[in-house]
Structures are given as structure tokens and as C-alpha cells.
Design an enzyme around this catalytic site. Structure first.
Site, short mmCIF file in Angstrom:
data_model
loop_
_atom_site.label_atom_id
_atom_site.label_comp_id
_atom_site.label_asym_id
_atom_site.label_seq_id
_atom_site.Cartn_x
_atom_site.Cartn_y
_atom_site.Cartn_z
N PRO A 11 24.93 50.61 8.90
CA PRO A 11 25.73 50.34 9.82
C PRO A 11 25.44 49.46 11.02
O PRO A 11 24.36 49.26 11.54
CB PRO A 11 26.31 51.72 10.24
N ASN A 12 26.20 48.55 11.54
CA ASN A 12 26.33 47.76 12.53
C ASN A 12 25.67 46.45 12.35
O ASN A 12 25.57 45.69 13.23
CB ASN A 12 25.78 48.54 14.04
N ARG A 19 25.14 40.47 19.16
CA ARG A 19 24.91 41.57 20.45
C ARG A 19 23.41 41.88 20.31
O ARG A 19 22.62 41.84 19.21
CB ARG A 19 25.78 42.83 20.36
N TYR A 24 17.14 42.55 18.09
CA TYR A 24 17.48 42.40 16.82
C TYR A 24 17.43 40.79 16.30
O TYR A 24 17.35 40.70 15.23
CB TYR A 24 18.72 43.05 16.45
N ASN A 73 17.82 48.13 4.37
CA ASN A 73 17.62 48.67 5.83
C ASN A 73 18.93 49.44 6.10
O ASN A 73 20.00 49.08 6.21
CB ASN A 73 17.98 47.13 6.92
N ALA A 76 21.14 53.21 11.40
CA ALA A 76 20.82 54.30 11.84
C ALA A 76 20.86 55.58 11.10
O ALA A 76 20.42 56.53 11.24
CB ALA A 76 22.17 54.35 13.08
N GLU A 97 11.79 50.18 2.30
CA GLU A 97 12.63 50.10 3.23
C GLU A 97 12.20 49.10 4.50
O GLU A 97 11.10 49.02 4.68
CB GLU A 97 12.46 51.67 4.17
N HIS A 99 12.75 47.27 8.45
CA HIS A 99 13.48 47.29 9.83
C HIS A 99 13.36 45.97 10.72
O HIS A 99 12.21 45.56 10.43
CB HIS A 99 13.17 48.64 10.74
N ARG A 106 10.50 52.79 19.54
CA ARG A 106 11.68 53.01 20.48
C ARG A 106 11.89 54.36 20.98
O ARG A 106 10.74 54.97 21.23
CB ARG A 106 12.74 52.36 19.75
O1 CA2 Z 1 15.44 47.61 13.50
C1 CA2 Z 1 16.50 47.90 12.61
O2 CA2 Z 1 16.36 47.17 11.58
C2 CA2 Z 1 17.23 49.09 12.59
O3 CA2 Z 1 17.30 49.65 11.39
C3 CA2 Z 1 18.45 48.78 13.05
C4 CA2 Z 1 19.40 50.00 13.44
C5 CA2 Z 1 18.59 51.11 14.24
O4 CA2 Z 1 19.50 52.21 14.39
C6 CA2 Z 1 17.34 51.45 13.25
O5 CA2 Z 1 16.83 52.58 14.46
C7 CA2 Z 1 16.49 50.14 13.42
C8 CA2 Z 1 20.42 49.46 14.23
C9 CA2 Z 1 21.33 48.29 13.72
C10 CA2 Z 1 22.46 48.06 14.81
O6 CA2 Z 1 22.71 46.54 14.72
C11 CA2 Z 1 23.11 46.01 15.58
C12 CA2 Z 1 23.06 44.68 15.63
C13 CA2 Z 1 23.61 43.90 16.73
C14 CA2 Z 1 24.10 44.61 17.78
C15 CA2 Z 1 24.05 46.20 18.08
C16 CA2 Z 1 23.51 46.62 16.83
#
Ligand code: CA2
Length: 146
Positions: A11-12, A19, A24, A73, A76, A97, A99, A106
Site C-alpha cells: 500500500p501507498n 510525496r 522514500y 515490499n 505498512a 523482503e 524496503h 524509524r
Molecule cells: O521503506 C519501505 O519501503 C517501507 O516498506 C515503506 C512503507 C512503510 O510503511 C514501511 O515501514 C517501510 C510505506 C510506503 C508508503 O509509501 C509512500 C510513498 C510516497 C508517499 C507516502 C508514502
């Protein structure tokens, strides 16, 4: 037949590039997909994303049918999803896996990964390069599993 790797995104991650570039990176998910394809022209890559947990479970199950290894990946869902843990365990496909960020550095809620216990290994903290490193590892696993 070429080696087939599935890259599954949670997700996201469809918001990448738009953003939070400080956390990221500036690349979009499409940019990352293109980078992966450029790095592995001889490998069949299936690159997918969903914001829905059940769809990600379906993607893991599909990988169990046709992939030689998986890069995931879980975003969340890393920190919450017993369903993804169970799916990875059930299909038994070799999995890595990844990230973009380093979750361990974090918030404390990111320290728990339900996915880690169901994969061979984890690569995190290298931004978009985590995908390339994850693919390298998955390729090794695919070759080792023949
Ligand atoms: O660091 C990573 O790849 C994560 O999997 C990213 C997740 C986070 O919940 C994990 O703890 C670590 C979040 C992805 C959200 O992606 C976004 C991208 C752009 C703007 C906001 C969120």
C-alpha cells in the site's frame, strides 16, 4: 524458459515520487520498474502493486504458481499482516523482503515485521537500489532452487 521473478508492492507505494521524497526518494514506482527491467533484460519480471491486503495475498499465491522467486515490499502490511506471512509460508516460493527506508531506524512500530519470518532474507535502507539488490538476491535463490 527464462527465470521468472515477481516483484510485489504494497500500500501507498503507488505514491512514490509524489510525496515524502526525503524518506522514500524521488523515483516513482514506474521509474523503479523501468530500472529493474533495464538491469535484467533476460529475466521475466512481473511487477505489481496493490493497496489491498487480500489482493497482495492473491499475488503471493499467483507467484507460488509461476514465479521462480519473489521480491516483496509489503509496505505498512510488513508490520501487521499475518495473512501475508501465512501466504508466503504456504506457497513456499523463495522470497526476499525489501524496503526503501530502514524501518529499524524509524518509529518503534516499524521494528516488527511479520513478513521477515516467512522470507529468506531482507534488504532495507538503500532507497530504489533495495529493489536491484533484492532482485540480485532473488535471482540467486531462483538459480539455487533450480
Ligand atoms: O521503506 C519501505 O519501503 C517501507 O516498506 C515503506 C512503507 C512503510 O510503511 C514501511 O515501514 C517501510 C510505506 C510506503 C508508503 O509509501 C509512500 C510513498 C510516497 C508517499 C507516502 C508514502
Amino acid at each position: 524458459m527464462p527465470i521468472c521473478l515477481h516483484i510485489i508492492n504494497g500500500p501507498n507505494l503507488n505514491l512514490l515520487g509524489a510525496r515524502e521524497p526525503d524518506i522514500y526518494g524521488a523515483q516513482t514506482l514506474d521509474d523503479i520498474e523501468a530500472m529493474c527491467r533495464k538491469a535484467h533484460p533476460g529475466v521475466e519480471l512481473v511487477f505489481r502493486q496493490s493497496n489491498i491486503e487480500g489482493e497482495l495475498v492473491d499475488m503471493v499465491q499467483a507467484a507460488g504458481e509461476s514465479a521462480d522467486a519473489v521480491v516483496i515490499n509489503p509496505a505498512a502490511y510488513t508490520h501487521t499482516s499475518i495473512a501475508l506471512h501465512d501466504a508466503l509460508r504456504a506457497v513456499g516460493v523463495p522470497a526476499v523482503e525489501i524496503h526503501l527506508s530502514q524501518p529499524a531506524a524509524r518509529e518503534s512500530f516499524r521494528r516488527r515485521s511479520y513478513v521477515s519470518e516467512a522470507v529468506t532474507g531482507t534488504i532495507s535502507g538503500f532507497g530504489a537500489d533495495s529493489y536491484l539488490l533484492g532482485l540480485q538476491a532473488a535471482l540467486k535463490l531462483a538459480k539455487a532452487h533450480g
